[in-house]
Scaffold this motif. Structure first.
Motif, PDB file in Angstrom:
ATOM      1  N   UNK A 252      13.969 -14.051 -16.293  1.00  0.00           N
ATOM      2  CA  UNK A 252      14.859 -14.136 -17.443  1.00  0.00           C
ATOM      3  C   UNK A 252      16.187 -14.727 -16.972  1.00  0.00           C
ATOM      4  N   UNK A 253      16.559 -15.884 -17.512  1.00  0.00           N
ATOM      5  CA  UNK A 253      17.819 -16.531 -17.128  1.00  0.00           C
ATOM      6  C   UNK A 253      19.008 -15.599 -17.327  1.00  0.00           C
ATOM      7  N   UNK A 254      18.965 -14.790 -18.361  1.00  0.00           N
ATOM      8  CA  UNK A 254      20.073 -13.872 -18.635  1.00  0.00           C
ATOM      9  C   UNK A 254      20.271 -12.881 -17.498  1.00  0.00           C
ATOM     10  N   UNK A 255      19.188 -12.449 -16.867  1.00  0.00           N
ATOM     11  CA  UNK A 255      19.284 -11.508 -15.751  1.00  0.00           C
ATOM     12  C   UNK A 255      19.939 -12.168 -14.546  1.00  0.00           C
ATOM     13  N   UNK A 256      19.605 -13.425 -14.296  1.00  0.00           N
ATOM     14  CA  UNK A 256      20.218 -14.154 -13.178  1.00  0.00           C
ATOM     15  C   UNK A 256      21.694 -14.390 -13.473  1.00  0.00           C
ATOM     16  N   UNK A 257      22.001 -14.813 -14.687  1.00  0.00           N
ATOM     17  CA  UNK A 257      23.408 -15.044 -15.068  1.00  0.00           C
ATOM     18  C   UNK A 257      24.219 -13.753 -14.966  1.00  0.00           C
ATOM     19  N   UNK A 258      23.639 -12.639 -15.360  1.00  0.00           N
ATOM     20  CA  UNK A 258      24.330 -11.345 -15.285  1.00  0.00           C
ATOM     21  C   UNK A 258      24.586 -10.953 -13.832  1.00  0.00           C
ATOM     22  N   UNK A 259      23.634 -11.227 -12.957  1.00  0.00           N
ATOM     23  CA  UNK A 259      23.803 -10.907 -11.539  1.00  0.00           C
ATOM     24  C   UNK A 259      24.910 -11.755 -10.921  1.00  0.00           C
ATOM     25  N   UNK A 260      24.950 -13.037 -11.268  1.00  0.00           N
ATOM     26  CA  UNK A 260      26.016 -13.917 -10.769  1.00  0.00           C
ATOM     27  C   UNK A 260      27.361 -13.441 -11.299  1.00  0.00           C
ATOM     28  N   UNK A 261      27.397 -13.044 -12.566  1.00  0.00           N
ATOM     29  CA  UNK A 261      28.617 -12.527 -13.167  1.00  0.00           C
ATOM     30  C   UNK A 261      29.075 -11.247 -12.468  1.00  0.00           C
ATOM     31  N   UNK A 262      28.135 -10.400 -12.144  1.00  0.00           N
ATOM     32  CA  UNK A 262      28.428  -9.135 -11.441  1.00  0.00           C
ATOM     33  C   UNK A 262      29.062  -9.421 -10.085  1.00  0.00           C
TER      34      UNK A 262
END
Length: 67
Positions: free
Chosen positions: A51-61
């Motif tokens: 899920x792209x959203x999960x990767x984006x959230x991890x980068x944001x974190x």
């Protein structure tokens, strides 16, 4: 195996690379993470499509953003 590449903005040093690698590596299904600091390329290898959203959230974190 699935390989996806993202562009991460804001990274300036090896500490940045480590932070992004560690957070993305925690995402369920991620097999490996490679970050190229000069280009900002984040390459994620997984057994299945993530899920792209999960990767984006991890980068944001980690304190950065996916361009």
């Amino acid at each position: 195996m699935t390989q996806t590449t993202y562009t991460v903005t804001g990274m300036t040093c090896e500490h940045c690379v480590k932070a992004v690698s560690e957070e993305v590596g925690k995402v369920e299904g991620v097999e490996s993470v490679a970050v190229d600091l000069p280009s900002g390329a984040l390459t994620v290898v997984s057994a299945h499509e993530l899920d792209d959203a999960a990767i984006r959230a991890a980068v944001d974190e980690a304190g950065y953003q996916v361009a």
